[in-house]
Design a protein around this motif. Structure first.
Motif, short mmCIF file in Angstrom:
data_model
loop_
_atom_site.label_atom_id
_atom_site.label_comp_id
_atom_site.label_asym_id
_atom_site.label_seq_id
_atom_site.Cartn_x
_atom_site.Cartn_y
_atom_site.Cartn_z
N ASN A 223 0.85 -1.35 -0.01
CA ASN A 223 0.08 0.04 0.04
C ASN A 223 0.85 1.22 -0.11
O ASN A 223 0.56 2.36 -0.51
CB ASN A 223 -0.96 -0.07 1.37
N LYS A 224 1.92 1.12 0.64
CA LYS A 224 2.96 2.29 0.59
C LYS A 224 3.21 3.05 -0.66
O LYS A 224 3.20 3.98 -1.09
CB LYS A 224 4.20 2.17 1.18
N GLU A 225 3.60 1.70 -1.76
CA GLU A 225 4.14 2.07 -3.04
C GLU A 225 2.87 2.39 -3.78
O GLU A 225 3.08 3.49 -4.66
CB GLU A 225 4.78 0.88 -3.59
N LEU A 226 1.61 1.97 -3.56
CA LEU A 226 0.43 2.22 -4.33
C LEU A 226 0.04 3.64 -3.84
O LEU A 226 -0.41 4.54 -4.67
CB LEU A 226 -0.50 1.29 -4.00
N SER A 227 0.16 3.96 -2.43
CA SER A 227 -0.10 5.47 -2.09
C SER A 227 0.54 6.39 -2.94
O SER A 227 0.41 7.50 -3.08
CB SER A 227 -0.15 5.61 -0.50
#
Length: 331
Positions: A194-198
């Motif tokens: 989720n960090k990379e997606l965010s």
């Protein structure tokens, strides 16, 4: 028990085609389980799930055009064949004495199948999920709200009609998220954290207005991927959901005990929340009570079982609709 003479023949309906696609898929799954000696899984797909498919087909068909004899016979025949490797004696008895085959089931071949139409199996799963969600929605609608202190809350009046909202496309901001997630998935063969997606989604100017909704939507998509796989990342579905709902309108009205359901596109809805939250593959149902004429019927004959019936007559009702739909109102 339903007799052959009460069943229909001729062309297949959409429901028939969905049932055919589903049993073909289960036959193939069961065959693979037998090849790998997974007998417990063979019983799951070749009996329990296979049996459930027929009950689902019967429930849908009986309130519409009726059961198709060719499909019922095909189901019974293939069901016995699927069980024969693990229940040979019972299967052989049914094969010869009930299905009236002259030779033993030992001489029968494994059911031959074509390639299953997966779009039809997904359409059937969609209908099952939609009708389930509609029933939950109706149950929620009928739940009494909290009354004033010291007062007993009154139960809501059962609705007579419903409006089914269907989305043609995802809202633009959701389509951007799905496209981004799909591109990253194809590049890495899996979704990044989720960090990379965010970080990737946060750089999109068109999403600035929706940043509070972005990550909750991403998480919802992740959960749908656990069930549907990569197809959850597509912004379209593989079948015409509105036509599936229209084809099964009699079934939906019967299972919800409604007089009628009208289908509309979400773009016609004035409620912004409905426009935002209803997405392709996940229709939404709202309920209301239509204006009607209350027709009161009283039996005045003495020495008979007296009864009284109040029949609501709605716009465009005909005699057949009144007789079929309001039978349970006679008390």
């Amino acid at each position: 028990m339903i007799e052959k003479d009460t069943m229909r023949s001729g062309p297949n309906t959409v429901n028939d085609k969905m049932f055919i696609a589903e049993i073909i898929l289960k036959i193939r799954e069961t065959e693979e389980h037998y090849k790998t000696l997974m007998f417990k899984e063979s019983l799951r797909t070749g009996f329990f799930e296979y049996n459930n498919l027929f009950h689902q087909y019967r429930e849908r068909a009986q309130v519409q055009s009726g059961l198709h004899w060719d499909l019922v016979h095909r189901y019974l025949t293939t069901q016995v064949l699927l069980l024969s490797p693990i229940c040979p004696h019972i299967s052989d008895y049914v094969w010869q004495n009930i299905l009236n085959n002259e030779r033993s089931i030992l001489h029968a071949s494994w059911p031959s199948t074509d390639e299953p139409d997966l779009s039809l199996t997904k359409a059937s799963e969609y209908l099952a999920e939609a009708s389930h969600c509609f029933r939950l929605r109706l149950k929620s609608h009928m739940t009494s709200g909290k009354g004033k202190k010291g007062e007993t809350p009154t139960a809501p009046q059962p609705p007579s009609h419903g409006i089914g909202w269907v989305a043609k496309t995802f809202p633009k901001w959701q389509s951007i998220i799905l496209t981004t997630m799909h591109d990253m998935y194809k590049k890495n063969k899996s979704l990044p954290d989720n960090k990379e997606l965010s970080k990737a989604l946060g750089s999109a100017p068109s999403l600035k207005k929706y940043m509070k909704k972005v990550m909750p939507f991403v998480q919802a998509v992740r959960e749908r991927m656990d069930k549907f796989g990569e197809s959850a990342l597509k912004d379209t579905i593989e079948f015409d959901e509105r036509s599936i709902l229209e084809e099964n309108m009699d079934y939906l009205q019967a299972t919800l005990d409604l007089e009628g359901i009208e289908l509309k596109w979400t773009e016609e809805c004035e409620n912004e929340r409905t426009q935002e939250e209803v997405v392709p593959g996940e229709p939404y149902l709202t309920f209301f009570n239509a204006t009607c004429l209350q027709l009161e019927l009283i039996n005045p004959q003495p020495h008979t079982g007296l009864f009284q019936a109040i029949l609501p007559v709605y716009e465009n009702d005909n005699l057949a609709a009144i007789l079929n739909i309001h039978e349970d109102n006679i008390s």
